[in-house]
Design a protein around this motif. Structure first.
Motif, short mmCIF file in Angstrom:
data_model
loop_
_atom_site.label_atom_id
_atom_site.label_comp_id
_atom_site.label_asym_id
_atom_site.label_seq_id
_atom_site.Cartn_x
_atom_site.Cartn_y
_atom_site.Cartn_z
N MET A 164 49.46 37.53 55.73
CA MET A 164 48.92 38.87 55.51
C MET A 164 47.42 38.82 55.23
N TYR A 165 46.98 37.78 54.53
CA TYR A 165 45.57 37.59 54.21
C TYR A 165 45.17 36.22 54.73
N HIS A 166 43.90 36.05 55.02
CA HIS A 166 43.44 34.80 55.63
C HIS A 166 42.34 34.15 54.80
N GLY A 167 42.35 32.83 54.77
CA GLY A 167 41.33 32.09 54.06
C GLY A 167 41.30 32.44 52.59
N ALA A 168 40.11 32.73 52.09
CA ALA A 168 39.92 33.04 50.67
C ALA A 168 40.06 34.53 50.37
N ASP A 169 40.48 35.32 51.37
CA ASP A 169 40.57 36.77 51.19
C ASP A 169 41.58 37.15 50.12
N TYR A 170 41.25 38.20 49.38
CA TYR A 170 42.21 38.78 48.43
C TYR A 170 41.93 40.27 48.33
N ASP A 171 42.87 41.00 47.77
CA ASP A 171 42.70 42.44 47.57
C ASP A 171 43.13 42.78 46.16
N LEU A 172 42.59 43.88 45.65
CA LEU A 172 42.87 44.30 44.28
C LEU A 172 43.25 45.77 44.22
N ALA A 173 44.13 46.09 43.29
CA ALA A 173 44.42 47.48 42.94
C ALA A 173 44.59 47.53 41.43
N GLY A 174 44.21 48.65 40.85
CA GLY A 174 44.33 48.79 39.40
C GLY A 174 44.95 50.12 39.02
N PHE A 175 45.64 50.12 37.90
CA PHE A 175 46.37 51.30 37.44
C PHE A 175 46.09 51.50 35.95
N ALA A 176 45.56 52.66 35.59
CA ALA A 176 45.23 52.95 34.20
C ALA A 176 45.99 54.18 33.73
N VAL A 177 46.41 54.16 32.49
CA VAL A 177 47.07 55.31 31.86
C VAL A 177 46.34 55.63 30.57
N GLY A 178 46.05 56.91 30.38
CA GLY A 178 45.41 57.37 29.16
C GLY A 178 46.13 58.59 28.62
N ALA A 179 45.61 59.12 27.53
CA ALA A 179 46.21 60.30 26.92
C ALA A 179 45.14 61.19 26.33
N ASP A 184 56.82 25.30 51.46
CA ASP A 184 56.69 25.03 52.89
C ASP A 184 56.29 26.29 53.64
N ALA A 185 56.69 27.45 53.13
CA ALA A 185 56.35 28.73 53.75
C ALA A 185 54.99 29.25 53.32
N GLY A 186 54.34 28.51 52.41
CA GLY A 186 52.98 28.87 52.02
C GLY A 186 52.84 29.53 50.67
N VAL A 187 53.95 29.62 49.91
CA VAL A 187 53.88 30.27 48.59
C VAL A 187 54.09 29.22 47.51
N ASP A 188 53.09 29.09 46.62
CA ASP A 188 53.13 28.08 45.57
C ASP A 188 53.48 28.73 44.24
N ILE A 189 54.75 28.69 43.87
CA ILE A 189 55.20 29.30 42.62
C ILE A 189 54.53 28.64 41.42
N LEU A 228 46.85 31.35 46.93
CA LEU A 228 46.34 31.57 45.59
C LEU A 228 45.36 30.49 45.17
N ASP A 229 44.13 30.91 44.87
CA ASP A 229 43.11 30.05 44.29
C ASP A 229 43.08 30.41 42.80
N VAL A 230 43.66 29.56 41.98
CA VAL A 230 43.83 29.88 40.56
C VAL A 230 42.49 30.13 39.88
N ALA A 231 41.48 29.33 40.21
CA ALA A 231 40.17 29.49 39.56
C ALA A 231 39.54 30.84 39.91
N ALA A 232 39.58 31.21 41.19
CA ALA A 232 39.00 32.48 41.62
C ALA A 232 39.77 33.65 41.02
N ALA A 233 41.09 33.56 41.03
CA ALA A 233 41.92 34.64 40.48
C ALA A 233 41.68 34.79 38.99
N ARG A 234 41.55 33.67 38.29
CA ARG A 234 41.28 33.75 36.86
C ARG A 234 39.93 34.42 36.59
#
Length: 358
Positions: free
Chosen positions: A151-166, A13-18, A117-123
């Motif tokens: 926080m986000y509107h319509g189809a908007d999404y944001d991304l961040a990535g984290f990489a670790v190497g040696a 109801d609050a807009g979050v689909d688990i 969450l648009d599952v197809a777009a996220a996938r």
């Protein structure tokens, strides 16, 4: 008279689909599994991703970490509904930063945030991330999906990535012996990569060309498709070259800040990189962007990669052999110039010639 109790309010109801989030996790498990490498089993679902550094065979390792996003290139992906490439971009921006320090990327984690969450777009995005991880030889061992209505509107999404190497401690880059006479090689980019897209979008707006129209500089593609060309990942060719030769002294990933701000980051203070711009593979996409706004050459050099995604500083005696190895790995390689002594407090990047499409 007693009022009937209202039904209990749910998270949905609050807009979050688990349930949608769970469906996405199941959909991407095979993608993560496809990135499996030594040290990681790539299984999702735990509270944290596991990696066994000992399994990689390092003797005296130093961990190197990097994180980044894709910036406003995401707006093009969202508007054109082309999501796969920005997943590759996300990986590229971090792993290319690791390799310039001589580090082998080991694992990657992503953060995907959206209002609904648009599952197809996220996938599709995460399929791109998995593709990027395979190109870099690192494992996708986890991530986070956040559905944040308001926080986000319509189809908007944001991304961040984290990489670790040696990297082995004694093989970290840049080396301290970078000096006058060393040769500067450049590895070609695949386009603007993931930098300068606020300016790109402004220039497209000025041009009057729609993202669905044929690209003026590449008529076989739409403008949106051309501008969404994924960032080139240089990890495997660079690792091969580092293993085959001791002549590589420094590398610089040409990202935000372009030539003028990234090259000095790997140079000793008393040196200057002298670059012949006539040797830069200035491709039609950059010429078109420059022409739309009459962008000054210096502004191009500090905003875009202008056709070079990676700088390689090498011992002059091994320059030809190293260039040949990169070409054998499929890279377009050019000799851009050389390192010389710095005079006073002059800028650490000196340019001659001019940018032009070959």
């Amino acid at each position: 008279m007693k009022q009937a109790k209202r039904n209990g309010v749910t998270y949905a109801d609050a807009g979050v689909d688990i349930s949608a989030g769970n469906a996405l996790v199941e959909a991407i498990k095979p993608l993560a599994k496809s990135t499996r490498r030594k040290g990681a089993d790539s299984a999702l679902g735990g509270f944290g991703g596991l990696f066994d550094l000992k399994a990689c065979g390092f003797k005296d390792p130093v961990l190197v970490a990097a994180n980044d996003g894709v910036g406003t290139k995401l707006r093009l992906a969202i508007e054109t509904r082309r999501h796969h490439g920005v997943g590759i971009d996300l990986v590229a921006m971090s792993v290319n930063d690791l390799i310039v320090q001589g580090a082998e990327p080991l694992f990657f984690l992503d953060y995907f945030a959206t209002g609904k969450l648009d599952v197809a777009a996220a996938r599709e995005v995460i399929a791109g991330i998995a593709d990027g991880c395979k190109q870099a030889g690192c494992a996708l061992i986890g991530g986070e999906t956040a559905e944040m209505p308001g926080m986000y509107h319509g189809a908007d999404y944001d991304l961040a990535g984290f990489a670790v190497g040696a990297a082995e401690r004694k093989k970290l880059l840049p080396r301290k012996d970078v000096g006058a006479g060393d040769v500067i090689l450049g590895l070609a980019s695949s386009g603007p990569h993931s930098n300068g897209y606020s300016l790109v979008r402004r220039l497209v707006e000025m041009s009057g060309v729609k993202y669905t129209d044929a690209a003026p500089f590449s008529p076989t593609q739409s403008l949106g498709e051309a501008l969404l060309a994924p960032t080139r990942i240089y990890v495997k060719p660079v690792l091969k070259a580092l293993k085959a030769s001791k002549g590589i002294k420094a590398l610089a990933h040409i990202t935000g800040g372009g030539f003028l701000e990234n090259i000095p980051r790997v140079l000793p203070k008393k040196t200057v990189a002298e670059i012949n711009l006539s040797e830069v593979p200035f491709t039609p996409v950059f010429q078109w962007l420059q022409d739309q706004g009459g962008v000054d050459e210096r502004e191009m050099l500090r905003t875009f990669n202008c056709g070079i995604g990676m700088i390689v500083v090498v011992d002059a005696k091994e320059a030809k052999a190293i260039a040949a190895r990169f070409k054998k790995s499929g890279e377009t390689v050019v000799t851009l110039g050389a390192i010389r002594k710095r005079k006073g407090d002059e800028a650490q990047v000196a340019v001659t010639g001019a940018l032009s499409v070959k």
